[in-house]
Design a protein around this motif. Structure first.
Motif, PDB file in Angstrom:
ATOM      1  N   LYS A  35     -59.338 107.908  54.715  1.00 19.30           N
ATOM      2  CA  LYS A  35     -60.616 107.992  54.131  1.00 19.30           C
ATOM      3  C   LYS A  35     -60.750 108.766  52.949  1.00 19.30           C
ATOM      4  CE  LYS A  35     -62.653 106.461  58.538  1.00 19.30           C
ATOM      5  NZ  LYS A  35     -63.856 105.760  58.559  1.00 19.30           N
ATOM      6  N   GLU A  36     -59.913 109.762  52.664  1.00 16.24           N
ATOM      7  CA  GLU A  36     -59.899 110.585  51.488  1.00 16.24           C
ATOM      8  C   GLU A  36     -60.091 110.006  50.086  1.00 16.24           C
ATOM      9  OE1 GLU A  36     -57.391 112.571  54.767  1.00 16.24           O
ATOM     10  OE2 GLU A  36     -57.410 110.750  53.752  1.00 16.24           O
ATOM     11  N   ASP A  37     -60.915 110.516  49.148  1.00 17.28           N
ATOM     12  CA  ASP A  37     -60.926 109.854  47.850  1.00 17.28           C
ATOM     13  C   ASP A  37     -59.533 110.084  47.294  1.00 17.28           C
ATOM     14  OD1 ASP A  37     -61.682 109.227  45.203  1.00 17.28           O
ATOM     15  OD2 ASP A  37     -62.598 110.898  44.981  1.00 17.28           O
ATOM     16  N   VAL A  38     -58.765 109.266  46.629  1.00 19.94           N
ATOM     17  CA  VAL A  38     -57.602 109.531  46.020  1.00 19.94           C
ATOM     18  C   VAL A  38     -57.702 109.454  44.328  1.00 19.94           C
ATOM     19  CG1 VAL A  38     -56.235 108.548  47.910  1.00 19.94           C
ATOM     20  CG2 VAL A  38     -57.086 106.828  46.177  1.00 19.94           C
ATOM     21  N   LEU A  48     -47.806 111.695  43.297  1.00 17.13           N
ATOM     22  CA  LEU A  48     -47.601 111.268  44.751  1.00 17.13           C
ATOM     23  C   LEU A  48     -48.048 112.302  45.688  1.00 17.13           C
ATOM     24  CD1 LEU A  48     -44.645 108.814  44.581  1.00 17.13           C
ATOM     25  CD2 LEU A  48     -46.983 108.135  44.543  1.00 17.13           C
ATOM     26  N   SER A  49     -47.631 113.379  45.623  1.00 17.83           N
ATOM     27  CA  SER A  49     -47.871 114.622  46.463  1.00 17.83           C
ATOM     28  C   SER A  49     -49.508 114.769  46.568  1.00 17.83           C
ATOM     29  CB  SER A  49     -46.964 115.785  45.973  1.00 17.83           C
ATOM     30  OG  SER A  49     -47.503 116.227  45.035  1.00 17.83           O
ATOM     31  N   ASP A  50     -50.114 114.422  45.985  1.00 14.29           N
ATOM     32  CA  ASP A  50     -51.678 114.592  45.780  1.00 14.29           C
ATOM     33  C   ASP A  50     -52.220 113.566  46.640  1.00 14.29           C
ATOM     34  OD1 ASP A  50     -51.342 116.711  43.794  1.00 14.29           O
ATOM     35  OD2 ASP A  50     -52.154 115.305  42.015  1.00 14.29           O
ATOM     36  N   LEU A  51     -51.610 112.731  47.183  1.00 12.13           N
ATOM     37  CA  LEU A  51     -52.115 111.721  47.934  1.00 12.13           C
ATOM     38  C   LEU A  51     -52.074 111.945  49.245  1.00 12.13           C
ATOM     39  CD1 LEU A  51     -50.384 108.429  46.543  1.00 12.13           C
ATOM     40  CD2 LEU A  51     -52.595 108.830  46.358  1.00 12.13           C
ATOM     41  N   PRO A  52     -53.019 111.508  50.228  1.00  9.87           N
ATOM     42  CA  PRO A  52     -53.082 111.906  51.735  1.00  9.87           C
ATOM     43  C   PRO A  52     -51.620 111.142  52.471  1.00  9.87           C
ATOM     44  CG  PRO A  52     -55.083 110.678  51.065  1.00  9.87           C
ATOM     45  CD  PRO A  52     -54.151 110.623  49.762  1.00  9.87           C
ATOM     46  N   ALA A  53     -51.299 111.905  53.460  1.00 10.76           N
ATOM     47  CA  ALA A  53     -50.033 111.710  53.846  1.00 10.76           C
ATOM     48  C   ALA A  53     -49.967 110.246  54.324  1.00 10.76           C
ATOM     49  CB  ALA A  53     -49.820 112.610  55.406  1.00 10.76           C
ATOM     50  N   MET A  54     -50.944 109.700  54.898  1.00 11.37           N
ATOM     51  CA  MET A  54     -51.216 108.159  55.436  1.00 11.37           C
ATOM     52  C   MET A  54     -50.966 107.167  54.178  1.00 11.37           C
ATOM     53  SD  MET A  54     -51.007 108.081  58.573  1.00 11.37           S
ATOM     54  CE  MET A  54     -50.597 109.353  59.157  1.00 11.37           C
ATOM     55  N   ALA A  55     -51.487 107.784  52.924  1.00  9.28           N
ATOM     56  CA  ALA A  55     -51.300 106.911  51.711  1.00  9.28           C
ATOM     57  C   ALA A  55     -49.887 106.784  51.434  1.00  9.28           C
ATOM     58  CB  ALA A  55     -52.143 107.300  50.614  1.00  9.28           C
ATOM     59  N   PRO A  87     -59.388 102.907  37.628  1.00 10.02           N
ATOM     60  CA  PRO A  87     -59.320 101.962  36.450  1.00 10.02           C
ATOM     61  C   PRO A  87     -58.894 102.446  35.489  1.00 10.02           C
ATOM     62  CG  PRO A  87     -61.506 102.694  36.883  1.00 10.02           C
ATOM     63  CD  PRO A  87     -60.874 103.250  37.983  1.00 10.02           C
ATOM     64  N   ASP A  88     -59.037 103.883  35.086  1.00 14.05           N
ATOM     65  CA  ASP A  88     -58.486 104.725  33.676  1.00 14.05           C
ATOM     66  C   ASP A  88     -57.259 104.989  33.889  1.00 14.05           C
ATOM     67  OD1 ASP A  88     -61.222 104.945  32.983  1.00 14.05           O
ATOM     68  OD2 ASP A  88     -61.371 106.877  34.133  1.00 14.05           O
ATOM     69  N   ARG A  89     -56.580 104.866  32.665  1.00 14.74           N
ATOM     70  CA  ARG A  89     -55.051 105.151  32.331  1.00 14.74           C
ATOM     71  C   ARG A  89     -54.564 106.396  32.823  1.00 14.74           C
ATOM     72  NH1 ARG A  89     -52.878 103.093  26.675  1.00 14.74           N
ATOM     73  NH2 ARG A  89     -53.893 101.068  26.723  1.00 14.74           N
ATOM     74  N   ALA A  90     -55.451 107.274  33.111  1.00 22.03           N
ATOM     75  CA  ALA A  90     -55.069 108.683  33.683  1.00 22.03           C
ATOM     76  C   ALA A  90     -55.238 108.684  35.285  1.00 22.03           C
ATOM     77  CB  ALA A  90     -56.054 109.838  33.089  1.00 22.03           C
ATOM     78  N   GLN A  91     -55.468 107.514  35.682  1.00 20.22           N
ATOM     79  CA  GLN A  91     -55.344 107.337  37.209  1.00 20.22           C
ATOM     80  C   GLN A  91     -54.300 106.486  37.640  1.00 20.22           C
ATOM     81  OE1 GLN A  91     -59.467 105.802  37.189  1.00 20.22           O
ATOM     82  NE2 GLN A  91     -59.911 107.523  38.940  1.00 20.22           N
ATOM     83  N   THR A  92     -53.152 106.461  36.884  1.00 21.61           N
ATOM     84  CA  THR A  92     -52.276 105.807  37.232  1.00 21.61           C
ATOM     85  C   THR A  92     -50.990 106.925  37.321  1.00 21.61           C
ATOM     86  OG1 THR A  92     -52.517 103.899  35.743  1.00 21.61           O
ATOM     87  CG2 THR A  92     -50.143 104.116  36.391  1.00 21.61           C
ATOM     88  N   ILE A  93     -50.323 106.906  38.656  1.00 21.80           N
ATOM     89  CA  ILE A  93     -49.178 107.718  39.089  1.00 21.80           C
ATOM     90  C   ILE A  93     -47.998 107.094  38.745  1.00 21.80           C
ATOM     91  CG2 ILE A  93     -48.117 108.893  40.879  1.00 21.80           C
ATOM     92  CD1 ILE A  93     -50.891 108.966  42.161  1.00 21.80           C
ATOM     93  N   PHE A  94     -47.041 107.845  37.989  1.00 18.44           N
ATOM     94  CA  PHE A  94     -45.632 107.071  37.912  1.00 18.44           C
ATOM     95  C   PHE A  94     -44.626 107.963  38.515  1.00 18.44           C
ATOM     96  CE2 PHE A  94     -47.925 105.955  34.166  1.00 18.44           C
ATOM     97  CZ  PHE A  94     -47.588 104.428  33.720  1.00 18.44           C
ATOM     98  N   ALA A  95     -44.017 107.580  39.549  1.00 17.42           N
ATOM     99  CA  ALA A  95     -43.097 108.380  40.403  1.00 17.42           C
ATOM    100  C   ALA A  95     -41.788 108.306  39.744  1.00 17.42           C
ATOM    101  CB  ALA A  95     -43.173 107.421  41.638  1.00 17.42           C
ATOM    102  N   SER A  96     -41.222 109.415  40.068  1.00 17.49           N
ATOM    103  CA  SER A  96     -39.868 109.450  39.392  1.00 17.49           C
ATOM    104  C   SER A  96     -38.609 108.969  40.368  1.00 17.49           C
ATOM    105  CB  SER A  96     -39.357 110.843  39.086  1.00 17.49           C
ATOM    106  OG  SER A  96     -39.682 111.698  40.111  1.00 17.49           O
TER     107      SER A  96
END
Length: 83
Positions: free
Chosen positions: A36-39, A45-52, A74-83
């Motif tokens: 239910k946390e706001d993402v 990726l480490s900023d996401l909740p554990a369940m996400a 929706p913003d470009r800054a809201q895209t996470i690129f994992a390594s």
């Protein structure tokens, strides 16, 4: 979602563009815990909740590839690129 055992091919095989075979496939749904946390403010990726993160890991297992790009808004800054 994965293909069930009633599918005319196994999930590890590449499905072919055969409408008759694909019509016999039945989806298998898998329920995973939600969050239910706001993402929207997550930038890695480490900023996401554990369940996400667990959801993304499971999705990667099902498709056989790691999830490399995650959008949290929706913003470009809201895209996470994992390594």
């Amino acid at each position: 979602m994965t293909l069930s055992s009633t599918a005319p091919f196994t999930p590890s095989q590449d499905p072919v563009a055969d409408a008759e075979r694909l019509a016999r496939c039945r989806p298998v749904y898998e329920k995973l815990p939600g969050w239910k946390e706001d993402v929207s403010q997550a930038r890695k990726l480490s900023d996401l909740p554990a369940m996400a993160r667990r959801y993304l890991d499971r999705l990667g297992e099902l498709i056989g590839l790691p999830v490399r790009i995650v959008s949290v808004g929706p913003d470009r800054a809201q895209t996470i690129f994992a390594s």
